[in-house]
Write a protein that holds these residues in place. Structure first.
Motif, PDB file in Angstrom:
ATOM      1  N   ILE A 243      17.274  31.459  26.945  1.00  0.00           N
ATOM      2  CA  ILE A 243      16.828  31.925  25.826  1.00  0.00           C
ATOM      3  C   ILE A 243      15.747  31.129  24.974  1.00  0.00           C
ATOM      4  O   ILE A 243      16.498  30.032  24.695  1.00  0.00           O
ATOM      5  CB  ILE A 243      18.082  32.410  24.793  1.00  0.00           C
ATOM      6  CG1 ILE A 243      19.112  33.292  25.631  1.00  0.00           C
ATOM      7  CG2 ILE A 243      17.745  33.201  23.897  1.00  0.00           C
ATOM      8  CD1 ILE A 243      18.419  34.549  25.979  1.00  0.00           C
ATOM      9  N   VAL A 244      14.776  31.733  24.890  1.00  0.00           N
ATOM     10  CA  VAL A 244      13.650  30.887  24.331  1.00  0.00           C
ATOM     11  C   VAL A 244      13.328  31.184  22.762  1.00  0.00           C
ATOM     12  O   VAL A 244      13.114  32.511  22.688  1.00  0.00           O
ATOM     13  CB  VAL A 244      12.332  30.624  25.024  1.00  0.00           C
ATOM     14  CG1 VAL A 244      11.190  29.881  24.382  1.00  0.00           C
ATOM     15  CG2 VAL A 244      12.483  30.126  26.361  1.00  0.00           C
ATOM     16  N   VAL A 245      13.598  30.200  21.862  1.00  0.00           N
ATOM     17  CA  VAL A 245      13.374  30.930  20.427  1.00  0.00           C
ATOM     18  C   VAL A 245      12.230  30.037  19.907  1.00  0.00           C
ATOM     19  O   VAL A 245      11.981  28.612  20.143  1.00  0.00           O
ATOM     20  CB  VAL A 245      14.418  30.209  19.598  1.00  0.00           C
ATOM     21  CG1 VAL A 245      14.409  30.892  18.071  1.00  0.00           C
ATOM     22  CG2 VAL A 245      15.923  31.036  20.403  1.00  0.00           C
ATOM     23  N   SER A 246      11.514  30.983  19.189  1.00  0.00           N
ATOM     24  CA  SER A 246      10.042  30.414  18.483  1.00  0.00           C
ATOM     25  C   SER A 246      10.124  30.977  17.217  1.00  0.00           C
ATOM     26  O   SER A 246      10.054  32.043  16.856  1.00  0.00           O
ATOM     27  CB  SER A 246       8.974  31.089  19.283  1.00  0.00           C
ATOM     28  OG  SER A 246       7.900  30.593  18.589  1.00  0.00           O
ATOM     29  N   LEU A 247      10.002  29.909  16.036  1.00  0.00           N
ATOM     30  CA  LEU A 247       9.885  30.123  14.752  1.00  0.00           C
ATOM     31  C   LEU A 247       8.801  29.552  14.111  1.00  0.00           C
ATOM     32  O   LEU A 247       8.396  28.404  14.494  1.00  0.00           O
ATOM     33  CB  LEU A 247      11.130  29.455  14.031  1.00  0.00           C
ATOM     34  CG  LEU A 247      10.961  29.481  12.370  1.00  0.00           C
ATOM     35  CD1 LEU A 247      11.526  30.790  11.679  1.00  0.00           C
ATOM     36  CD2 LEU A 247      12.289  28.651  12.044  1.00  0.00           C
ATOM     37  N   SER A 248       7.872  30.594  13.454  1.00  0.00           N
ATOM     38  CA  SER A 248       6.609  30.222  12.861  1.00  0.00           C
ATOM     39  C   SER A 248       6.749  30.482  11.442  1.00  0.00           C
ATOM     40  O   SER A 248       7.273  31.446  11.044  1.00  0.00           O
ATOM     41  CB  SER A 248       5.544  30.834  13.656  1.00  0.00           C
ATOM     42  OG  SER A 248       5.684  32.135  13.529  1.00  0.00           O
ATOM     43  N   GLY A 249       5.796  30.065  10.341  1.00  0.00           N
ATOM     44  CA  GLY A 249       5.816  30.359   9.143  1.00  0.00           C
ATOM     45  C   GLY A 249       4.609  29.278   8.638  1.00  0.00           C
ATOM     46  O   GLY A 249       4.354  28.539   9.275  1.00  0.00           O
ATOM     47  N   ILE A 250       4.576  29.525   7.196  1.00  0.00           N
ATOM     48  CA  ILE A 250       3.997  28.698   6.479  1.00  0.00           C
ATOM     49  C   ILE A 250       4.537  27.769   5.643  1.00  0.00           C
ATOM     50  O   ILE A 250       5.235  28.014   4.821  1.00  0.00           O
ATOM     51  CB  ILE A 250       3.081  29.396   5.531  1.00  0.00           C
ATOM     52  CG1 ILE A 250       2.084  30.603   6.408  1.00  0.00           C
ATOM     53  CG2 ILE A 250       1.989  28.499   4.683  1.00  0.00           C
ATOM     54  CD1 ILE A 250       1.314  31.576   5.662  1.00  0.00           C
ATOM     55  N   VAL A 257       0.458  26.387   9.057  1.00  0.00           N
ATOM     56  CA  VAL A 257       1.394  27.088   9.967  1.00  0.00           C
ATOM     57  C   VAL A 257       2.279  25.797  10.513  1.00  0.00           C
ATOM     58  O   VAL A 257       1.671  25.024  11.106  1.00  0.00           O
ATOM     59  CB  VAL A 257       0.570  27.790  10.759  1.00  0.00           C
ATOM     60  CG1 VAL A 257       1.774  28.450  11.634  1.00  0.00           C
ATOM     61  CG2 VAL A 257       0.072  29.114  10.108  1.00  0.00           C
ATOM     62  N   VAL A 258       3.342  26.043  10.627  1.00  0.00           N
ATOM     63  CA  VAL A 258       4.499  25.297  11.351  1.00  0.00           C
ATOM     64  C   VAL A 258       5.227  25.962  12.352  1.00  0.00           C
ATOM     65  O   VAL A 258       5.438  27.114  12.294  1.00  0.00           O
ATOM     66  CB  VAL A 258       5.290  24.408  10.448  1.00  0.00           C
ATOM     67  CG1 VAL A 258       4.688  23.557   9.489  1.00  0.00           C
ATOM     68  CG2 VAL A 258       6.102  25.362   9.521  1.00  0.00           C
ATOM     69  N   ILE A 259       5.438  25.373  13.501  1.00  0.00           N
ATOM     70  CA  ILE A 259       6.369  26.001  14.521  1.00  0.00           C
ATOM     71  C   ILE A 259       7.468  25.121  15.022  1.00  0.00           C
ATOM     72  O   ILE A 259       7.277  24.088  15.044  1.00  0.00           O
ATOM     73  CB  ILE A 259       5.012  26.368  15.695  1.00  0.00           C
ATOM     74  CG1 ILE A 259       3.989  27.086  15.247  1.00  0.00           C
ATOM     75  CG2 ILE A 259       5.765  27.045  16.947  1.00  0.00           C
ATOM     76  CD1 ILE A 259       2.933  27.276  16.264  1.00  0.00           C
ATOM     77  N   ALA A 260       8.443  25.867  15.356  1.00  0.00           N
ATOM     78  CA  ALA A 260       9.550  25.123  15.903  1.00  0.00           C
ATOM     79  C   ALA A 260      10.104  26.210  17.211  1.00  0.00           C
ATOM     80  O   ALA A 260      10.029  27.187  17.057  1.00  0.00           O
ATOM     81  CB  ALA A 260      10.768  25.063  14.794  1.00  0.00           C
ATOM     82  N   ARG A 261      10.695  25.340  18.256  1.00  0.00           N
ATOM     83  CA  ARG A 261      10.991  25.826  19.358  1.00  0.00           C
ATOM     84  C   ARG A 261      12.386  25.350  19.841  1.00  0.00           C
ATOM     85  O   ARG A 261      12.644  24.274  19.600  1.00  0.00           O
ATOM     86  CB  ARG A 261       9.807  25.775  20.540  1.00  0.00           C
ATOM     87  CG  ARG A 261       8.623  26.612  20.369  1.00  0.00           C
ATOM     88  CD  ARG A 261       7.706  26.120  21.373  1.00  0.00           C
ATOM     89  NE  ARG A 261       8.223  26.512  22.527  1.00  0.00           N
ATOM     90  CZ  ARG A 261       8.183  27.558  23.369  1.00  0.00           C
ATOM     91  NH1 ARG A 261       7.533  28.466  22.627  1.00  0.00           N
ATOM     92  NH2 ARG A 261       8.544  27.560  24.449  1.00  0.00           N
ATOM     93  N   HIS A 262      12.938  26.321  20.395  1.00  0.00           N
ATOM     94  CA  HIS A 262      14.222  25.802  21.026  1.00  0.00           C
ATOM     95  C   HIS A 262      14.865  26.769  22.175  1.00  0.00           C
ATOM     96  O   HIS A 262      14.383  27.829  22.354  1.00  0.00           O
ATOM     97  CB  HIS A 262      15.469  25.948  19.933  1.00  0.00           C
ATOM     98  CG  HIS A 262      16.764  25.287  20.431  1.00  0.00           C
ATOM     99  ND1 HIS A 262      16.899  23.779  20.418  1.00  0.00           N
ATOM    100  CD2 HIS A 262      17.892  25.621  20.784  1.00  0.00           C
ATOM    101  CE1 HIS A 262      18.160  23.526  20.947  1.00  0.00           C
ATOM    102  NE2 HIS A 262      18.780  24.808  21.112  1.00  0.00           N
ATOM    103  N   THR A 263      15.620  26.158  23.032  1.00  0.00           N
ATOM    104  CA  THR A 263      15.728  26.672  24.420  1.00  0.00           C
ATOM    105  C   THR A 263      17.417  26.866  24.479  1.00  0.00           C
ATOM    106  O   THR A 263      18.019  25.606  24.456  1.00  0.00           O
ATOM    107  CB  THR A 263      15.168  26.410  25.518  1.00  0.00           C
ATOM    108  OG1 THR A 263      13.657  26.353  25.246  1.00  0.00           O
ATOM    109  CG2 THR A 263      15.492  27.150  26.697  1.00  0.00           C
ATOM    110  N   TYR A 264      17.773  27.821  24.696  1.00  0.00           N
ATOM    111  CA  TYR A 264      19.415  27.944  25.160  1.00  0.00           C
ATOM    112  C   TYR A 264      19.453  28.442  26.493  1.00  0.00           C
ATOM    113  O   TYR A 264      18.840  29.410  27.090  1.00  0.00           O
ATOM    114  CB  TYR A 264      20.233  28.951  24.349  1.00  0.00           C
ATOM    115  CG  TYR A 264      20.067  28.787  22.758  1.00  0.00           C
ATOM    116  CD1 TYR A 264      21.112  27.766  22.347  1.00  0.00           C
ATOM    117  CD2 TYR A 264      19.252  29.297  22.004  1.00  0.00           C
ATOM    118  CE1 TYR A 264      21.152  27.576  21.106  1.00  0.00           C
ATOM    119  CE2 TYR A 264      19.343  29.136  20.577  1.00  0.00           C
ATOM    120  CZ  TYR A 264      20.207  28.299  20.160  1.00  0.00           C
ATOM    121  OH  TYR A 264      20.302  27.935  18.725  1.00  0.00           O
TER     122      TYR A 264
END
Length: 304
Positions: A243-250, A257-264
């Motif tokens: 499961i790949v998670v991608s969070l983006s926002g300002i 714009v900032v981005i954070a990712r995580h993998t389960y």
């Protein structure tokens, strides 16, 4: 020359990338090594660690001054008040010229020395501009400090099995217009017998929020339309599911714009568990969040 007599074109030898699967996680060998980007120097200086960046700049600086020192020595006694043939005097004279410090006791006294000084001064102006830009680009890269729960769970929610994981903003500001995207990746075999790595979008109960500053429980309902429907924990492991998670926002502080990712991995998904509640109430009726139990889960059997 006949077409059959044409010399075969030599194909460019492309690198081979090794992919390992350890504990359900895909690892690309060599992709994280910063020293493998010498063909892309700009990307290199932006991705290497700060210690490597300073070492690279220092070596480049010393090398340029050494080359110009040799150039001054090649002109003979062309620097006033410098010891003839002294590499150190020529080197430090080059340092003064390259950095536009201004001459003290030593100065160029021949046409040859002034010509080399002119060339080196141009190198100094361009070098300072490039170094300033690279340092600013490294400092100004927007980063997100987002905490993801170490595990995800599949638990009943509103009468349906639901995939849930937690996120939290570790900074004291907000991520505006935060958007969450979740992808499921697994190995499949097509009808023609080809092995492929297929990607599915997971629909979330809420995939965006106007301001992300505390915690966020991300949920995906496993119904007939879900790619997780009909599979159990063993099936997910066998298919190398992740499961790949991608969070983006300002980021409201820097307005970037900032981005954070995580993998389960499949082993990180706990079935029939629930997260420990981190929201508590005081005697006055106020709420507070205890992040000490952010990663904690308990089995549903403990509540039966």
């Amino acid at each position: 020359m006949r077409p059959s007599q044409k010399k075969p074109t030599q194909k460019r030898r492309l690198p081979k990338i090794k992919i390992l699967i350890q504990n359900g996680r895909f690892q690309v060998v060599g992709m994280g090594a910063w020293y493998s980007y010498w063909r892309d120097p700009y990307h290199l200086v932006l991705t290497i660690p700060w210690m490597g960046f300073f070492c690279l700049i220092t070596l480049t600086y010393l090398g340029i001054n050494a080359l110009f020192a040799i150039a001054y020595l090649a002109g003979g006694d062309c620097i006033a008040n410098a010891t003839p043939g002294s590499f150190l005097d020529a080197f430090f004279f080059s340092v003064q010229t390259l950095a536009s410090i201004g001459y003290g006791a030593m100065y160029p006294k021949t046409v040859y020395a002034n010509s080399v000084v002119t060339i080196e001064a141009m190198f100094g102006l361009v070098g300072i501009s490039v170094l300033t830009g690279l340092a600013f680009a490294r400092f100004s890269k927007p980063t997100a400090r987002v905490l993801f729960s170490r595990v995800a769970i599949i638990t009943p929610h509103e009468g349906h099995p639901t995939l849930i994981f937690r996120t939290a903003n570790e900074r004291r500001n907000q991520i505006l217009e935060a958007q969450m995207r979740v992808y499921l990746m697994r190995d499949e075999v097509t009808a023609e017998g080809h092995h492929i790595r297929r990607i599915y979008d997971l629909q979330l109960l809420r995939n965006q929020t106007p301001g992300f500053n505390l915690s966020w429980s991300v949920m995906h309902t496993i119904d007939e339309s879900s790619p997780l429907y009909g599979y159990d924990a063993d099936a997910l492991v066998q298919m190398n599911t992740s499961i790949v998670v991608s969070l983006s926002g300002i980021d409201e502080t820097v307005a970037q714009v900032v981005i954070a990712r995580h993998t389960y991995a499949a082993q990180d998904i706990f079935w029939n568990y629930r997260f420990v509640d981190i929201i508590h109430f005081t005697q006055e009726g106020n709420r507070y969040i205890d992040y000490n139990q952010f990663h904690e889960v308990v089995s549903l059997g403990d509540f039966l």
